[in-house]
Design an enzyme around this catalytic site. Structure first.
Site, PDB file in Angstrom:
ATOM      1  N   ASP A 190     -50.223 -20.927 -23.447  1.00  0.00           N
ATOM      2  CA  ASP A 190     -49.288 -21.411 -24.458  1.00  0.00           C
ATOM      3  C   ASP A 190     -47.896 -21.373 -23.812  1.00  0.00           C
ATOM      4  O   ASP A 190     -47.697 -20.675 -22.813  1.00  0.00           O
ATOM      5  CB  ASP A 190     -49.367 -20.475 -25.674  1.00  0.00           C
ATOM      6  CG  ASP A 190     -48.304 -20.766 -26.698  1.00  0.00           C
ATOM      7  OD1 ASP A 190     -48.094 -21.946 -27.027  1.00  0.00           O
ATOM      8  OD2 ASP A 190     -47.674 -19.798 -27.183  1.00  0.00           O
ATOM      9  N   LEU A 191     -46.957 -22.120 -24.369  1.00  0.00           N
ATOM     10  CA  LEU A 191     -45.600 -22.132 -23.797  1.00  0.00           C
ATOM     11  C   LEU A 191     -44.629 -21.220 -24.563  1.00  0.00           C
ATOM     12  O   LEU A 191     -44.152 -20.210 -24.023  1.00  0.00           O
ATOM     13  CB  LEU A 191     -45.062 -23.570 -23.791  1.00  0.00           C
ATOM     14  CG  LEU A 191     -43.591 -23.726 -23.403  1.00  0.00           C
ATOM     15  CD1 LEU A 191     -43.353 -23.347 -21.949  1.00  0.00           C
ATOM     16  CD2 LEU A 191     -43.118 -25.158 -23.658  1.00  0.00           C
ATOM     17  N   ASP A 192     -44.356 -21.586 -25.832  1.00  0.00           N
ATOM     18  CA  ASP A 192     -43.354 -20.857 -26.615  1.00  0.00           C
ATOM     19  C   ASP A 192     -43.819 -19.429 -26.897  1.00  0.00           C
ATOM     20  O   ASP A 192     -44.806 -19.225 -27.603  1.00  0.00           O
ATOM     21  CB  ASP A 192     -43.110 -21.570 -27.957  1.00  0.00           C
ATOM     22  CG  ASP A 192     -42.463 -22.937 -27.784  1.00  0.00           C
ATOM     23  OD1 ASP A 192     -41.480 -23.027 -27.039  1.00  0.00           O
ATOM     24  OD2 ASP A 192     -42.937 -23.903 -28.408  1.00  0.00           O
ATOM     25  N   THR A 196     -38.833 -18.878 -26.319  1.00  0.00           N
ATOM     26  CA  THR A 196     -38.364 -19.885 -27.276  1.00  0.00           C
ATOM     27  C   THR A 196     -38.882 -19.629 -28.689  1.00  0.00           C
ATOM     28  O   THR A 196     -38.324 -20.171 -29.647  1.00  0.00           O
ATOM     29  CB  THR A 196     -38.814 -21.288 -26.815  1.00  0.00           C
ATOM     30  OG1 THR A 196     -40.082 -21.152 -26.191  1.00  0.00           O
ATOM     31  CG2 THR A 196     -37.821 -21.896 -25.847  1.00  0.00           C
ATOM     32  N   LYS A 216     -45.935 -19.575 -36.030  1.00  0.00           N
ATOM     33  CA  LYS A 216     -46.090 -19.627 -34.574  1.00  0.00           C
ATOM     34  C   LYS A 216     -47.292 -20.482 -34.180  1.00  0.00           C
ATOM     35  O   LYS A 216     -48.387 -20.304 -34.725  1.00  0.00           O
ATOM     36  CB  LYS A 216     -46.245 -18.210 -34.000  1.00  0.00           C
ATOM     37  CG  LYS A 216     -44.937 -17.444 -33.971  1.00  0.00           C
ATOM     38  CD  LYS A 216     -45.108 -16.112 -33.243  1.00  0.00           C
ATOM     39  CE  LYS A 216     -43.805 -15.342 -33.236  1.00  0.00           C
ATOM     40  NZ  LYS A 216     -43.993 -13.976 -32.712  1.00  0.00           N
ATOM     41  N   SER A 245     -49.552 -26.640 -25.497  1.00  0.00           N
ATOM     42  CA  SER A 245     -48.452 -26.345 -26.416  1.00  0.00           C
ATOM     43  C   SER A 245     -48.410 -27.319 -27.585  1.00  0.00           C
ATOM     44  O   SER A 245     -48.694 -28.504 -27.426  1.00  0.00           O
ATOM     45  CB  SER A 245     -47.118 -26.429 -25.661  1.00  0.00           C
ATOM     46  OG  SER A 245     -46.031 -26.322 -26.555  1.00  0.00           O
ATOM     47  N   ALA A 246     -48.011 -26.785 -28.736  1.00  0.00           N
ATOM     48  CA  ALA A 246     -47.852 -27.633 -29.929  1.00  0.00           C
ATOM     49  C   ALA A 246     -46.478 -28.284 -29.972  1.00  0.00           C
ATOM     50  O   ALA A 246     -46.159 -29.007 -30.907  1.00  0.00           O
ATOM     51  CB  ALA A 246     -48.052 -26.772 -31.177  1.00  0.00           C
ATOM     52  N   LYS A 272     -52.626 -26.286 -33.728  1.00  0.00           N
ATOM     53  CA  LYS A 272     -53.325 -25.001 -33.734  1.00  0.00           C
ATOM     54  C   LYS A 272     -53.301 -24.498 -35.179  1.00  0.00           C
ATOM     55  O   LYS A 272     -52.330 -24.776 -35.876  1.00  0.00           O
ATOM     56  CB  LYS A 272     -52.579 -23.998 -32.830  1.00  0.00           C
ATOM     57  CG  LYS A 272     -52.557 -24.397 -31.360  1.00  0.00           C
ATOM     58  CD  LYS A 272     -51.615 -23.499 -30.568  1.00  0.00           C
ATOM     59  CE  LYS A 272     -51.404 -24.043 -29.167  1.00  0.00           C
ATOM     60  NZ  LYS A 272     -50.415 -23.308 -28.382  1.00  0.00           N
ATOM     61  N   GLU A 282     -52.027 -16.523 -25.345  1.00  0.00           N
ATOM     62  CA  GLU A 282     -51.292 -16.906 -26.561  1.00  0.00           C
ATOM     63  C   GLU A 282     -50.492 -15.750 -27.155  1.00  0.00           C
ATOM     64  O   GLU A 282     -50.889 -14.596 -27.029  1.00  0.00           O
ATOM     65  CB  GLU A 282     -52.310 -17.327 -27.636  1.00  0.00           C
ATOM     66  CG  GLU A 282     -52.557 -18.805 -27.715  1.00  0.00           C
ATOM     67  CD  GLU A 282     -51.400 -19.584 -28.341  1.00  0.00           C
ATOM     68  OE1 GLU A 282     -50.462 -18.951 -28.864  1.00  0.00           O
ATOM     69  OE2 GLU A 282     -51.439 -20.816 -28.299  1.00  0.00           O
ATOM     70  N   ASP A 283     -49.406 -16.093 -27.851  1.00  0.00           N
ATOM     71  CA  ASP A 283     -48.654 -15.069 -28.589  1.00  0.00           C
ATOM     72  C   ASP A 283     -48.821 -15.235 -30.103  1.00  0.00           C
ATOM     73  O   ASP A 283     -48.259 -14.439 -30.860  1.00  0.00           O
ATOM     74  CB  ASP A 283     -47.152 -15.138 -28.252  1.00  0.00           C
ATOM     75  CG  ASP A 283     -46.500 -16.385 -28.822  1.00  0.00           C
ATOM     76  OD1 ASP A 283     -47.112 -17.468 -28.726  1.00  0.00           O
ATOM     77  OD2 ASP A 283     -45.392 -16.278 -29.376  1.00  0.00           O
TER      78      ASP A 283
END
Ligand code: BG6
Ligand code: MG
Length: 220
Positions: free
Chosen positions: A10-12, A18, A46, A117-118, A148, A172-173
């Site tokens: 995942d990115l953020d 972010t 999230k 990423s979403a 997601k 993932e966070d």
């Protein structure tokens, strides 16, 4: 698990922080419309797309029916402008701890990588961080139709990598992201609190704790 061949990030909130700016920008928008959101509620946003996040906030404030599609589009754009202003100065030093050395380790070990990423801002953020070319593929909101916790974004990344779910791990966070990884039949590593990410196979407090050998042993 079977031989580890790919890791999908995942990115953020995993590559860079972010996630905090998404929260602050949504809070600013919610305040404008008299809706009070807090960090606990934010956990449910999230990993969720921009338009779905807005719908969730309006529903939470009991205001879903108060705005038409055009107004909602303007609200989402307003939030995105606020968010983009907040991340304007994002730079390589904003990469979360341990991520760069972990990516290097993965490359040396021949493990392939992708971003799932979403966010519609994913490519831009990765370029600002200077690590776009560290990933074999980037799957972002432009390439998927379902947010997601739907597994689509991870399934698409698997397809591009040409790998099966059994040999890949997702990182993932967000609870919605962990659900997406598990529903894609992959092993999940959560970054954050076990109370929120309990469905993950392994939960680490920080990205600094990511260790290839530990990940290889998940499920063994
Ligand atoms: C996800 C974030 O990665 O992207 C969400 O976790 C965010 O908080 C979503 O709403 C969409 O991002 P963007 O940049 O397209 O508004
Ligand atoms: Mg995230």
């Amino acid at each position: 698990m079977e031989k580890l061949e790919g890791i999908i990030f995942d990115l953020d909130g995993v590559i860079t922080d972010t996630a905090e700016f998404h929260y602050l920008a949504w809070k600013k928008l919610a305040d404008k419309f008299g809706i009070e959101i807090d960090r606990d509620f934010n956990e449910t946003l999230k990993g969720v797309s921009r338009t779905d996040s807005l719908e969730r906030i309006l529903a939470y404030g009991g205001r879903s029916a108060d705005f038409d599609a055009k107004e909602k589009a303007e609200m989402a754009e307003w939030k995105n402008d606020v968010y983009k202003e907040m991340i304007e100065a994002i730079q390589p030093s904003d990469i979360l701890p341990g991520i760069e050395s972990f990516l290097k380790e993965l490359k040396e070990a021949g493990i392939r990588t992708a971003i799932a990423s979403a966010s519609k801002n994913a490519e831009m953020i990765l370029c600002s961080l200077g690590i776009r070319d560290q990933f074999d593929y980037v799957v972002d909101a432009a390439k998927i139709t379902k947010s997601k916790p739907d597994p689509e974004v991870f399934l698409k990344a698997l397809e591009l990598l040409g790998l099966s779910a059994e040999v890949c791990i997702g990182v993932e966070d967000a609870a919605s992201g962990v659900d997406a990884i598990k529903d894609a039949k992959m092993r999940a590593v959560g970054i954050g609190s076990i109370d929120i990410l309990g469905r993950a196979d392994l939960v680490l407090a920080s990205t600094a704790d990511l260790q290839l050998e530990q990940l290889r042993n998940i499920g063994n």
